[in-house]
Design an enzyme around this catalytic site. Structure first.
Site, short mmCIF file in Angstrom:
data_model
loop_
_atom_site.label_atom_id
_atom_site.label_comp_id
_atom_site.label_asym_id
_atom_site.label_seq_id
_atom_site.Cartn_x
_atom_site.Cartn_y
_atom_site.Cartn_z
N GLU A 1 117.56 50.47 88.16
CA GLU A 1 117.17 50.74 86.77
C GLU A 1 117.62 52.13 86.33
OE1 GLU A 1 116.15 48.43 84.87
OE2 GLU A 1 115.92 46.98 86.50
N ASP B 92 124.33 47.74 90.72
CA ASP B 92 124.19 47.48 92.16
C ASP B 92 125.01 48.47 92.98
OD1 ASP B 92 122.54 45.35 91.65
OD2 ASP B 92 124.08 43.81 91.96
#
Length: 488
Positions: A139, A207
């Protein structure tokens, strides 16, 4: 005609923005499962200054409408974990704020101005700190890489109405979650197919950079693919996956890519953090679906079977559950065993304060907390507990002093203002109580009532020129803030 509150106007404006987007007739392809994450905006769409304004507005709506967890012990743990990761992030353009919502569903999200929220359900489903940290890192990257802005720019190419509808629906989702999520899904259904690929690229980027951040911060990078695999296995055949899998889809290719990236870093034994397991125990007892008896049974079973990462965390969970059941002497016996080896741990200090106050040992609680304050003069945990102890001991003036320190350390923290309202009620200072209430309401985006509270305070201070001047200045600030808020 009935006067509308600021939040009611927000919902009306957001709904209007959605209607505008629908009427624009943009082609329908994007589904709710491919919604972009609530990251921050890019230069061509929003300046950093504007982004901070929008983020502040969204955060105020969340405070006023969402089930936020106001728990200084958990807030301090989450903030320390988040900032440890941010210290290893690149392209940080805004300060970061981490907060928690009391929701059993597994989810995390980020939005304008460096705000990152997680659900308590995430704690309940992450086996270790590395797994939780991997979600936070992901995030954080959505924020630093300004992924929402890039999605907004793509929407802007389709047409300004689509972007306005997206922003309005996001705000509506925060103000009225059920209606908002449906609105957001409808808005996104109007977007072009190209936006799907754009958000998939965001997920891959988050990621990749997130796993690197995880490793650089000293966490096991395998935490990311391990948590992905756990979620995928649990919900593989579920007809109702958690919200996190709707906003962050987990195809097998994404899991395998995460494994490959994590394997590029040396696998090292990460030393488990006791505080993570203490935080998890606190959430299981105080904020999970378990009732108090079931929570006690959970930790009794862990201790009986020795099924724990840290015995201390299982004992702490048991002590908390006993306290909730009002079995104070038993709770204290368990806690004393923990304190012998770690007397300054704030998880234990917080519970010991509660136990002492329940047993009318106010002087002992105050003495302990004053000692802790010398060790940790800026700890919101210690300040909040000490203020509460002073209140229990009928010393509201001393409580107010500590609460003012809390507000000075974090001007956006609702807890000190909430406690100040009660403290000023005890002292009989009506004007000060209205002022504290005004600050509390403004933090929750309720500017109309905040202004009313300031007006009440003004009428009570007409013979105090310095105070009336301060209130007049604050009235001007709130009126401007209200206009700016609605203009967004």
């Amino acid at each position: 005609m009935k006067k509308q509150t600021t939040k009611q106007r927000i919902k009306r404006l957001a709904a209007g923005a959605l209607a505008l987007a629908v009427s624009a007739g943009v082609s329908a392809h994007m589904t709710a499962s491919n919604l972009p994450d609530l990251g921050t905006a890019a230069v061509n769409t929003l300046s950093i200054e504007k982004e901070m304004q929008v983020g502040d507005a969204y955060m105020r709506v969340i405070r006023g409408s969402a089930p936020m967890v106001t728990d200084p012990v958990l807030e301090q743990y989450l903030s320390e974990l988040g900032n440890k990761l941010v210290s290893h992030a690149h392209d940080v353009k805004t300060p970061f704020t981490f907060f928690m919502l009391r929701q059993d569903e597994i989810n995390a999200f980020a939005f304008f101005g460096g705000h990152v929220g997680i659900h308590t359900g995430l704690f309940l489903n992450a086996d270790n700190e590395a797994q939780l940290a991997s979600v936070l890192a992901h995030e954080i990257v959505h924020v630093t890489q300004r992924h929402l802005a890039r999605s907004m720019e793509a929407q802007q190419k389709t047409g300004p109405a689509a972007m306005v509808g997206m922003l309005g629906a996001i705000l509506l989702a925060i103000a009225a979650p059920q209606a908002g999520m449906a609105a957001l899904a409808t808005t996104q259904a109007l977007a072009q197919q190209s936006s799907i690929n754009y958000t998939r690229a965001h997920e891959r980027e988050a990621d990749r950079i997130g796993i690197a951040m995880l490793a650089e911060a000293g966490f096991d990078p395998q935490g990311a693919p391990e948590f992905f695999a756990k979620l995928a296995a649990r919900y593989r055949y579920s007809s109702k996956p958690p919200q996190m899998l709707l906003t962050h889809p987990l195809p097998e290719s994404r899991i395998s890519e995460a494994r490959t990236r994590a394997a590029n870093y040396p696998r090292r034994r990460y030393e488990q953090n006791l505080d993570y397991h203490l935080a998890r125990a606190r959430i299981w007892v105080r904020y999970s679906p378990l009732n108090d008896k079931a929570a006690l049974a959970r930790y009794d079973m862990q201790l009986k079977k020795r099924d724990y990462e840290f015995k201390e965390a299982a004992l702490y969970g048991r002590a908390l559950a006993l306290f909730r059941l009002k079995r104070y002497e038993e709770s204290q016996q368990v806690l004393e065993e923990l304190i012998k080896n770690d007397k300054n741990n704030l998880f234990y200090v917080d519970l010991k304060t509660d136990l002492l106050l329940e047993q009318d040992k106010n002087d002992e609680a105050i003495a302990m907390l004053k000692h802790q304050l010398k060790l940790k003069p800026t700890s919101q945990v210690v300040l909040a507990n000490l203020a509460n102890a002073y209140m229990q001991d009928n010393q509201p003036e001393l409580a107010i002093n500590k609460l003012q320190s809390m507000a000075f350390l974090d001007k956006d923290y609702m807890l000190p203002y909430s406690m100040m309202v009660d403290a000023y009620k005890k002292t009989g200072e009506k004007a000060q109580r209205h002022l504290a209430q005004a600050e509390l309401m403004a933090l929750a985006a309720d500017y109309d009532n905040a202004i009313d509270q300031l007006n009440y305070a003004y009428k009570l201070t007409t013979e105090e020129p310095l105070q009336t001047a301060r209130i007049e200045a604050r009235l001007r600030q709130f009126r401007k803030a209200k206009r700016d808020f609605e203009d967004l």
